[in-house]
Design an enzyme around this catalytic site. Structure first.
Site, PDB file in Angstrom:
ATOM      1  N   GLY A 140       0.803  -1.210   0.000  1.00 12.43           N
ATOM      2  CA  GLY A 140       0.000   0.000   0.000  1.00 12.43           C
ATOM      3  C   GLY A 140       0.835   1.257   0.000  1.00 12.43           C
ATOM      4  O   GLY A 140       0.436   2.281   0.558  1.00 12.43           O
ATOM      5  N   GLY A 159       0.903   4.426   3.550  1.00 12.29           N
ATOM      6  CA  GLY A 159       2.036   3.691   2.984  1.00 12.29           C
ATOM      7  C   GLY A 159       3.108   4.603   2.436  1.00 12.29           C
ATOM      8  O   GLY A 159       4.307   4.345   2.612  1.00 12.29           O
ATOM      9  N   TYR A 218     -15.699  -2.707   8.331  1.00 14.88           N
ATOM     10  CA  TYR A 218     -14.254  -2.451   8.332  1.00 14.88           C
ATOM     11  C   TYR A 218     -13.641  -2.928   9.644  1.00 14.88           C
ATOM     12  O   TYR A 218     -12.572  -3.551   9.659  1.00 14.88           O
ATOM     13  CB  TYR A 218     -14.026  -0.952   8.140  1.00 14.88           C
ATOM     14  CG  TYR A 218     -12.585  -0.518   8.114  1.00 14.88           C
ATOM     15  CD1 TYR A 218     -11.775  -0.796   7.021  1.00 14.88           C
ATOM     16  CD2 TYR A 218     -12.037   0.210   9.175  1.00 14.88           C
ATOM     17  CE1 TYR A 218     -10.450  -0.366   6.980  1.00 14.88           C
ATOM     18  CE2 TYR A 218     -10.726   0.639   9.144  1.00 14.88           C
ATOM     19  CZ  TYR A 218      -9.937   0.346   8.042  1.00 14.88           C
ATOM     20  OH  TYR A 218      -8.626   0.768   8.010  1.00 14.88           O
ATOM     21  N   ASN A 262      -7.428   8.210  14.555  1.00 15.91           N
ATOM     22  CA  ASN A 262      -7.794   8.861  13.294  1.00 15.91           C
ATOM     23  C   ASN A 262      -6.588   9.555  12.663  1.00 15.91           C
ATOM     24  O   ASN A 262      -5.981  10.437  13.282  1.00 15.91           O
ATOM     25  CB  ASN A 262      -8.890   9.897  13.555  1.00 15.91           C
ATOM     26  CG  ASN A 262     -10.154   9.285  14.105  1.00 15.91           C
ATOM     27  OD1 ASN A 262     -10.977   8.765  13.376  1.00 15.91           O
ATOM     28  ND2 ASN A 262     -10.295   9.326  15.431  1.00 15.91           N
ATOM     29  N   TRP A 283     -21.909  16.999   9.930  1.00 14.90           N
ATOM     30  CA  TRP A 283     -22.808  15.884  10.175  1.00 14.90           C
ATOM     31  C   TRP A 283     -23.024  15.740  11.681  1.00 14.90           C
ATOM     32  O   TRP A 283     -22.071  15.818  12.474  1.00 14.90           O
ATOM     33  CB  TRP A 283     -22.201  14.603   9.638  1.00 14.90           C
ATOM     34  CG  TRP A 283     -22.440  14.388   8.173  1.00 14.90           C
ATOM     35  CD1 TRP A 283     -22.640  15.346   7.218  1.00 14.90           C
ATOM     36  CD2 TRP A 283     -22.520  13.130   7.513  1.00 14.90           C
ATOM     37  NE1 TRP A 283     -22.819  14.763   6.000  1.00 14.90           N
ATOM     38  CE2 TRP A 283     -22.759  13.399   6.138  1.00 14.90           C
ATOM     39  CE3 TRP A 283     -22.399  11.809   7.932  1.00 14.90           C
ATOM     40  CZ2 TRP A 283     -22.879  12.393   5.201  1.00 14.90           C
ATOM     41  CZ3 TRP A 283     -22.513  10.809   6.988  1.00 14.90           C
ATOM     42  CH2 TRP A 283     -22.764  11.094   5.645  1.00 14.90           C
ATOM     43  N   ASP A 325     -23.840  10.530  14.344  1.00 14.38           N
ATOM     44  CA  ASP A 325     -22.675  11.037  15.072  1.00 14.38           C
ATOM     45  C   ASP A 325     -21.525  10.044  15.062  1.00 14.38           C
ATOM     46  O   ASP A 325     -20.361  10.413  15.172  1.00 14.38           O
ATOM     47  CB  ASP A 325     -23.039  11.317  16.532  1.00 14.38           C
ATOM     48  CG  ASP A 325     -23.510  12.748  16.755  1.00 14.38           C
ATOM     49  OD1 ASP A 325     -23.217  13.615  15.909  1.00 14.38           O
ATOM     50  OD2 ASP A 325     -24.167  12.988  17.780  1.00 14.38           O
TER      51      ASP A 325
END
Length: 328
Positions: free
Chosen positions: A14, A20, A140, A169, A210, A284
């Site tokens: 990757g 990557g 995932y 994250n 959102w 959320d």
């Protein structure tokens, strides 16, 4: 077996993606010159036979498994079969091929979305599988849990030196800014940039978030993750196993902020002065995702990039790419 020689052959799966590529550049800058990579057009890692043949031909000493299908809430919700099927296939092909060719060490990159939706905060590694997952990214998450468990099983049964890093994250240069597939930070950066000076009455148009904006998130600059990967590749196996008997290590910064506060910080970096609105018909996600970094802390590694500095670097990269696209 730890990485000690600059001539060791390191396969970065990757290497064209954000993660990557950062790992490739970081290893290269550290003096490791025998790096191997293949694009998805050259090698489909979902194909176990092609992957086996590649490993047999190249015989890498070390493997960093950064290849994955990734995306934000919208992409996970829209393409659940792709997220679980592709990631399971990639992981199984690469991990099995690494075992069969006897690599010295494999580092698998997971994600902190593997932890239960209501895991204790900060989330320790041993909270894995103690509760239900966040529904919007469960496909995932299940794939990444399986990848970690595959590494753990090969270590337990065969003694393979396989480890899992669970980064929080991620963001940085090379990120995905497509609003259909991106994660929250690049999406908000793009929205704030696009809204500058575009209000019909003049000034900056509003940006829509959102959900409520109250969930908290932790953000790790991608170059810090690359540094953590090199650190783990070079660390003695006994030290790693003392810190992480299950072979899993959280990688984070140890602090988080609400999405509303993230938006305010992005507005300040971008120079967006318009209003912020909320679309509360959208989910959320997990209320909070702060990881417990005590295992990496004990090993002697900590992240170095402050969030504002990382956002500034990411925004500079985004504007450079946008200028290049206009020039074309």
């Amino acid at each position: 077996m730890r990485l000690t020689s600059e001539n060791a052959k390191i396969y970065v799966a990757g290497h064209r993606g954000m993660v990557g590529n950062a790992i490739w550049e970081h290893l290269s800058d550290a003096g490791y010159t025998n790096l191997v990579g293949r694009t998805s057009d050259e090698l489909d890692l979902r194909d176990p036979h092609a992957t086996r043949d590649f490993f047999a031909a190249e015989q890498p000493d070390f493997v960093v498994l950064a290849a994955a299908r990734v995306g934000g809430i919208l992409a996970n919700d829209r393409y659940p079969a792709d997220f679980i099927d592709d990631n399971l296939a990639i992981q199984q092909s690469v991990i099995r091929a690494a075992h069969n060719t006897g690599v010295d060490r494999l580092v698998f990159l997971g994600s902190t979305c593997i932890y239960p939706k209501h895991a204790p905060q900060p989330m320790p590694e041993d909270s894995l599988l103690t509760g239900p997952l966040e529904p919007t990214n469960q496909w995932y998450a299940v794939a990444k849990i399986a990848g970690h468990k595959l590494c753990e099983a090969f270590h337990r049964q065969h003694g393979d030196d396989m480890l899992t890093l669970m980064p929080t994250n991620l963001y940085g240069p090379g990120d995905d800014f497509d609003l259909e597939t991106s994660h929250v930070l690049p999406a908000l950066l793009r929205k704030a940039h696009a809204a500058k000076g575009t209000a019909p009455e003049g000034g900056d148009a509003p940006v829509t978030l959102w959900g409520s904006g109250t969930p908290k998130r932790e953000f790790l600059y991608v170059e810090d993750l690359a540094d953590a990967v090199r650190f783990v590749l070079e660390a003695p196996e006994e030290e790693l196993r003392d810190a992480a008997p299950d072979g899993m290590l959280n990688v984070g910064v140890g602090e988080d902020l609400s999405i509303n506060d993230l938006m305010a910080l992005i507005q300040d970096v971008v120079g967006h002065e318009g209003p912020v609105e909320h679309d509360e018909s959208k989910p959320d996600g997990t209320p909070r995702k702060l990881v417990d970094t005590s295992r990496m802390d004990a090993l002697g590694w900590t992240a170095q990039t402050a969030l504002r500095n990382g956002i500034e670097k990411t925004y500079d990269w985004y504007r450079e790419q946008e200028a290049l696209n206009v020039a074309r």
